[in-house]
Enzyme design. Structure first.
Site, PDB file in Angstrom:
ATOM      1  N   ASP A  15       0.816  -1.219   0.000  1.00 53.38           N
ATOM      2  CA  ASP A  15       0.000   0.000   0.000  1.00 53.38           C
ATOM      3  C   ASP A  15       0.854   1.276   0.000  1.00 53.38           C
ATOM      4  O   ASP A  15       0.432   2.319   0.509  1.00 53.38           O
ATOM      5  CB  ASP A  15      -0.954   0.012   1.207  1.00 53.38           C
ATOM      6  CG  ASP A  15      -1.887  -1.188   1.179  1.00 53.38           C
ATOM      7  OD1 ASP A  15      -2.279  -1.600   0.066  1.00 53.38           O
ATOM      8  OD2 ASP A  15      -2.192  -1.738   2.256  1.00 53.38           O
ATOM      9  N   ARG A  16       2.047   1.156  -0.540  1.00 51.21           N
ATOM     10  CA  ARG A  16       2.961   2.319  -0.668  1.00 51.21           C
ATOM     11  C   ARG A  16       3.374   2.902   0.678  1.00 51.21           C
ATOM     12  O   ARG A  16       3.858   4.027   0.761  1.00 51.21           O
ATOM     13  CB  ARG A  16       2.348   3.421  -1.556  1.00 51.21           C
ATOM     14  CG  ARG A  16       2.043   2.980  -3.005  1.00 51.21           C
ATOM     15  CD  ARG A  16       3.178   2.180  -3.596  1.00 51.21           C
ATOM     16  NE  ARG A  16       3.081   1.966  -5.035  1.00 51.21           N
ATOM     17  CZ  ARG A  16       3.141   0.751  -5.625  1.00 51.21           C
ATOM     18  NH1 ARG A  16       3.232  -0.351  -4.888  1.00 51.21           N
ATOM     19  NH2 ARG A  16       3.128   0.644  -6.927  1.00 51.21           N
TER      20      ARG A  16
END
Ligand SMILES: Cc1cc2nc3c(=O)[nH]c(=O)nc-3n(C[C@H](O)[C@H](O)[C@H](O)COP(=O)(O)O)c2cc1C
Length: 214
Positions: A192-193
């Site tokens: 999710d970065r």
């Protein structure tokens, strides 16, 4: 045509935390460097992208090979009259990045740059294959040349000068540079970065370890 906007990959291969990293950047770099070397998927693990700026503050970036590292910094070799050589003469400060993408990792360094001693340069130069030694003499790196033939003829001239057996000394305009890091950042891709970024930053009393937002 592939639209890069749609290219997306999840990063899931590792994690990095303040409590798990080594107390000093050098030990941490050794661990990651050895892991990159051991991974066949990482091509040229000692290749790093080197950024410099010229007198006007305009940046340039190119790949060079790491040829040594220790507490005092990272060493690479190049031509002092090249574009990067002139940049470093005018602004002796550089940044590099190792992008070990199969491992979803990058490591960034920045700091002042000095020339390595002529003795250290000579020792490294002597370890290079003869063809590379002659090439260093023959190539006016970063200058415009009329053709490949011009370069090949320059190599012939140098070969005639040094013969087949004479040791080839390093050209006077070729040598090593050492980047003494002021900051070293280890980046590990996460889901999710929300990537992990741990930075070692030098201050007046030593090194501080900090987490940066991704
Ligand atoms: C994998 C790779 C390794 C390289 N290693 C070096 C190196 O160690 N030293 C060097 O001067 N150039 C090296 N080069 C060439 C540089 O990227 C660059 O073309 C050259 O140094 C001239 O850069 P400049 O005009 O910005 O000075 C390498 C290129 C690649 C792709």
């Amino acid at each position: 045509m592939t639209d890069p906007a749609g290219m997306r990959r999840a990063y899931i291969r590792g994690e990095l935390s303040e409590s798990a990293v080594s107390a000093d950047w050098l030990s941490q770099f050794r661990v990651w460097f050895d892991a990159a070397v051991a991974d066949d998927a990482v091509s040229e693990p000692n290749a790093m992208q080197l950024a410099t700026v010229d007198r006007a503050g305009h940046p340039s970036v190119r790949t060079v090979l790491l040829k040594g590292f220790d507490n005092s910094g990272l060493v690479f070799y190049s031509n002092h009259d090249s574009a990067k050589g002139l940049d470093l003469e005018a602004a002796p400060y550089a940044a590099v990045v190792f992008a070990w993408l199969p491992q979803e990792r990058q490591v960034r360094f920045s700091g002042p740059v000095t020339l390595v001693s002529r003795e250290e340069t000579a020792t490294y130069f002597a370890s290079r294959p003869r063809g590379s030694q002659l090439g260093a003499w023959a190539s006016p790196q970063s200058s415009v040349v009329s053709s490949r033939l011009e370069l090949e003829e320059a190599v012939q001239v140098v070969r005639a000068r040094f013969g087949d057996d004479d040791p080839v000394p390093p050209p006077p305009n070729w040598g090593g540079y050492r980047i003494a890091p002021e900051a070293v950042e280890f980046w590990q891709g996460r889901a999710d970065r929300l990537h992990d970024r741990i930075r070692y930053r030098r201050n007046a009393s030593g090194w501080v370890i900090e987490r940066l937002a991704p």
